[in-house]
Design a protein around this motif. Sequence first.
Motif, PDB file in Angstrom:
ATOM      1  N   ALA A  75       0.863  -1.022  -0.290  1.00  0.00           N
ATOM      2  CA  ALA A  75      -0.201   0.182   0.052  1.00  0.00           C
ATOM      3  C   ALA A  75       1.229   1.346  -0.032  1.00  0.00           C
ATOM      4  O   ALA A  75       1.885   1.386   0.956  1.00  0.00           O
ATOM      5  N   VAL A  76       0.643   2.182  -1.315  1.00  0.00           N
ATOM      6  CA  VAL A  76       1.522   3.980  -0.935  1.00  0.00           C
ATOM      7  C   VAL A  76       1.110   4.289   0.188  1.00  0.00           C
ATOM      8  O   VAL A  76       0.221   4.797   0.152  1.00  0.00           O
ATOM      9  N   THR A  77       2.412   4.098   0.813  1.00  0.00           N
ATOM     10  CA  THR A  77       2.083   5.498   2.260  1.00  0.00           C
ATOM     11  C   THR A  77       2.470   6.716   1.784  1.00  0.00           C
ATOM     12  O   THR A  77       3.136   6.701   1.072  1.00  0.00           O
ATOM     13  N   THR A  78       2.326   7.690   2.363  1.00  0.00           N
ATOM     14  CA  THR A  78       1.813   9.115   2.391  1.00  0.00           C
ATOM     15  C   THR A  78       3.692   9.028   2.234  1.00  0.00           C
ATOM     16  O   THR A  78       4.240  10.375   1.705  1.00  0.00           O
ATOM     17  N   ARG A  79       4.492   8.491   2.991  1.00  0.00           N
ATOM     18  CA  ARG A  79       5.825   9.028   3.121  1.00  0.00           C
ATOM     19  C   ARG A  79       6.552   8.531   1.927  1.00  0.00           C
ATOM     20  O   ARG A  79       7.775   8.382   1.202  1.00  0.00           O
ATOM     21  N   MET A  80       6.436   7.011   1.285  1.00  0.00           N
ATOM     22  CA  MET A  80       6.539   7.002   0.023  1.00  0.00           C
ATOM     23  C   MET A  80       6.221   7.412  -1.193  1.00  0.00           C
ATOM     24  O   MET A  80       6.608   6.987  -2.165  1.00  0.00           O
ATOM     25  N   ALA A  81       5.508   8.348  -1.028  1.00  0.00           N
ATOM     26  CA  ALA A  81       4.884   8.493  -2.924  1.00  0.00           C
ATOM     27  C   ALA A  81       6.046   9.027  -3.379  1.00  0.00           C
ATOM     28  O   ALA A  81       5.831   9.484  -4.465  1.00  0.00           O
ATOM     29  N   GLY A  82       6.814   9.877  -2.524  1.00  0.00           N
ATOM     30  CA  GLY A  82       7.331  11.606  -3.188  1.00  0.00           C
ATOM     31  C   GLY A  82       8.662  10.284  -3.451  1.00  0.00           C
ATOM     32  O   GLY A  82       9.165  10.700  -4.638  1.00  0.00           O
ATOM     33  N   VAL A  97       5.067   0.213 -15.052  1.00  0.00           N
ATOM     34  CA  VAL A  97       4.899   0.607 -13.889  1.00  0.00           C
ATOM     35  C   VAL A  97       4.645  -0.668 -13.508  1.00  0.00           C
ATOM     36  O   VAL A  97       2.936  -0.907 -14.144  1.00  0.00           O
ATOM     37  N   ALA A  98       4.558  -1.451 -12.790  1.00  0.00           N
ATOM     38  CA  ALA A  98       3.937  -2.875 -12.182  1.00  0.00           C
ATOM     39  C   ALA A  98       3.139  -3.086 -10.955  1.00  0.00           C
ATOM     40  O   ALA A  98       4.547  -2.608 -10.036  1.00  0.00           O
ATOM     41  N   ALA A  99       1.980  -2.761 -10.895  1.00  0.00           N
ATOM     42  CA  ALA A  99       1.534  -3.265  -9.217  1.00  0.00           C
ATOM     43  C   ALA A  99       1.758  -4.701  -9.304  1.00  0.00           C
ATOM     44  O   ALA A  99       0.524  -4.721  -9.973  1.00  0.00           O
ATOM     45  N   LEU A 100       2.106  -5.001  -7.763  1.00  0.00           N
ATOM     46  CA  LEU A 100       2.397  -6.292  -7.800  1.00  0.00           C
ATOM     47  C   LEU A 100       1.082  -6.677  -5.733  1.00  0.00           C
ATOM     48  O   LEU A 100       2.201  -5.910  -5.405  1.00  0.00           O
ATOM     49  N   ASP A 102      -2.369  -7.342  -4.291  1.00  0.00           N
ATOM     50  CA  ASP A 102      -3.833  -6.008  -4.136  1.00  0.00           C
ATOM     51  C   ASP A 102      -3.262  -5.049  -3.502  1.00  0.00           C
ATOM     52  O   ASP A 102      -4.661  -4.010  -2.780  1.00  0.00           O
ATOM     53  N   CYS A 103      -2.591  -4.625  -2.289  1.00  0.00           N
ATOM     54  CA  CYS A 103      -2.086  -3.742  -1.728  1.00  0.00           C
ATOM     55  C   CYS A 103      -1.512  -2.094  -2.734  1.00  0.00           C
ATOM     56  O   CYS A 103      -2.407  -0.988  -2.586  1.00  0.00           O
ATOM     57  N   ALA A 104      -0.657  -2.604  -4.276  1.00  0.00           N
ATOM     58  CA  ALA A 104      -0.260  -2.188  -4.667  1.00  0.00           C
ATOM     59  C   ALA A 104      -1.216  -1.423  -5.724  1.00  0.00           C
ATOM     60  O   ALA A 104      -1.741  -0.164  -6.154  1.00  0.00           O
ATOM     61  N   LEU A 105      -2.780  -2.367  -5.705  1.00  0.00           N
ATOM     62  CA  LEU A 105      -4.395  -1.528  -6.504  1.00  0.00           C
ATOM     63  C   LEU A 105      -4.835  -1.409  -5.571  1.00  0.00           C
ATOM     64  O   LEU A 105      -5.946  -0.671  -6.681  1.00  0.00           O
ATOM     65  N   GLY A 106      -4.862  -0.607  -4.153  1.00  0.00           N
ATOM     66  CA  GLY A 106      -5.639  -0.320  -3.963  1.00  0.00           C
ATOM     67  C   GLY A 106      -6.546  -1.305  -2.637  1.00  0.00           C
ATOM     68  O   GLY A 106      -7.568  -0.914  -2.400  1.00  0.00           O
ATOM     69  N   GLY A 122      -2.992   5.677  -9.145  1.00  0.00           N
ATOM     70  CA  GLY A 122      -3.713   7.450  -8.556  1.00  0.00           C
ATOM     71  C   GLY A 122      -2.221   8.630  -8.658  1.00  0.00           C
ATOM     72  O   GLY A 122      -2.667   9.801  -8.654  1.00  0.00           O
ATOM     73  N   LEU A 123      -1.173   7.832  -8.420  1.00  0.00           N
ATOM     74  CA  LEU A 123      -0.101   8.478  -8.268  1.00  0.00           C
ATOM     75  C   LEU A 123       0.847   8.843  -9.877  1.00  0.00           C
ATOM     76  O   LEU A 123       1.538   9.652 -10.248  1.00  0.00           O
ATOM     77  N   LEU A 124       0.528   6.735  -9.961  1.00  0.00           N
ATOM     78  CA  LEU A 124       1.697   6.694 -11.559  1.00  0.00           C
ATOM     79  C   LEU A 124       0.827   5.776 -12.573  1.00  0.00           C
ATOM     80  O   LEU A 124       0.096   5.405 -12.504  1.00  0.00           O
ATOM     81  N   PRO A 125       1.230   5.771 -13.818  1.00  0.00           N
ATOM     82  CA  PRO A 125       0.240   5.432 -14.871  1.00  0.00           C
ATOM     83  C   PRO A 125       0.904   3.892 -14.479  1.00  0.00           C
ATOM     84  O   PRO A 125       1.672   3.349 -15.077  1.00  0.00           O
ATOM     85  N   VAL A 126      -0.419   2.830 -13.965  1.00  0.00           N
ATOM     86  CA  VAL A 126       0.085   1.627 -13.877  1.00  0.00           C
ATOM     87  C   VAL A 126      -0.464   1.011 -15.337  1.00  0.00           C
ATOM     88  O   VAL A 126      -1.439   0.927 -16.577  1.00  0.00           O
ATOM     89  N   ASP A 127       1.004   0.301 -16.100  1.00  0.00           N
ATOM     90  CA  ASP A 127       0.524  -0.343 -16.949  1.00  0.00           C
ATOM     91  C   ASP A 127       0.122  -2.617 -16.751  1.00  0.00           C
ATOM     92  O   ASP A 127      -0.408  -2.626 -17.923  1.00  0.00           O
ATOM     93  N   LEU A 128       0.511  -2.858 -15.468  1.00  0.00           N
ATOM     94  CA  LEU A 128       0.369  -4.280 -15.504  1.00  0.00           C
ATOM     95  C   LEU A 128      -0.343  -4.188 -14.443  1.00  0.00           C
ATOM     96  O   LEU A 128       0.807  -3.598 -13.029  1.00  0.00           O
ATOM     97  N   ARG A 129      -1.026  -5.480 -13.472  1.00  0.00           N
ATOM     98  CA  ARG A 129      -2.067  -4.994 -12.572  1.00  0.00           C
ATOM     99  C   ARG A 129      -1.149  -6.818 -12.476  1.00  0.00           C
ATOM    100  O   ARG A 129      -2.241  -7.737 -13.089  1.00  0.00           O
ATOM    101  N   ILE A 130      -1.057  -7.151 -10.837  1.00  0.00           N
ATOM    102  CA  ILE A 130      -0.804  -8.647 -10.953  1.00  0.00           C
ATOM    103  C   ILE A 130      -1.558  -8.710  -9.900  1.00  0.00           C
ATOM    104  O   ILE A 130      -0.936  -8.584  -8.557  1.00  0.00           O
ATOM    105  N   PRO A 131      -2.686  -9.033  -9.404  1.00  0.00           N
ATOM    106  CA  PRO A 131      -3.686  -9.456  -8.213  1.00  0.00           C
ATOM    107  C   PRO A 131      -3.290 -10.316  -7.169  1.00  0.00           C
ATOM    108  O   PRO A 131      -2.831 -11.002  -7.234  1.00  0.00           O
TER     109      PRO A 131
END
Length: 155
Positions: A75-82, A97-100, A102-106, A122-131
């Motif tokens: 899960a993207v934390t506020t401190r890791m967004a930057g 960008v790959a979201a690996l 469920d947490c990365a997928l929100g 919501g932060l970056l354009p995700v091209d690959l979703r791995i649920p």
Amino acid sequence: MFVLLRHLQQLRRSAALPRTATRGSLALRHVDAGSCNGCEHELGAVTGVYYDLQQYGLDVVASPRHADVLLVTGAVTTRMAGPLQAAYAAMPEPRLVAALGDCALGRGVLGTASELAGPLDGLLPVDLRIPGCPPAPAVIAEHLVAALRDRAAGS
């Protein structure tokens, strides 16, 4: 010992993903944006000797400047967004960008709302979703090999 090694080699070949005729490679930069380490454990299994992603031209690199794919877990934390956006900006084009997981997928349950920056897309354009929570190593391997195949085909 020789017999055991031969048996291990045969077992690896029978369990491995089918070899593709695709040529090329993808360099993966992994960033843990705030996870429970379940996805990292499975990613370690995928890069190990059993699944051996390097045989397909997939390798994890230490710098985003050498990466083709930003592979985000947790899960993207506020401190890791930057730092996550800085890693993305440092990558050469074309980049994926790959979201690996469920947490990365929100879809995760980790963290409180005040500490989370929201889903990765919501932060970056995700091209690959791995649920998955966490996704199985075979699923991770299939998605990454498919991304390599798509990139080689010019998609």
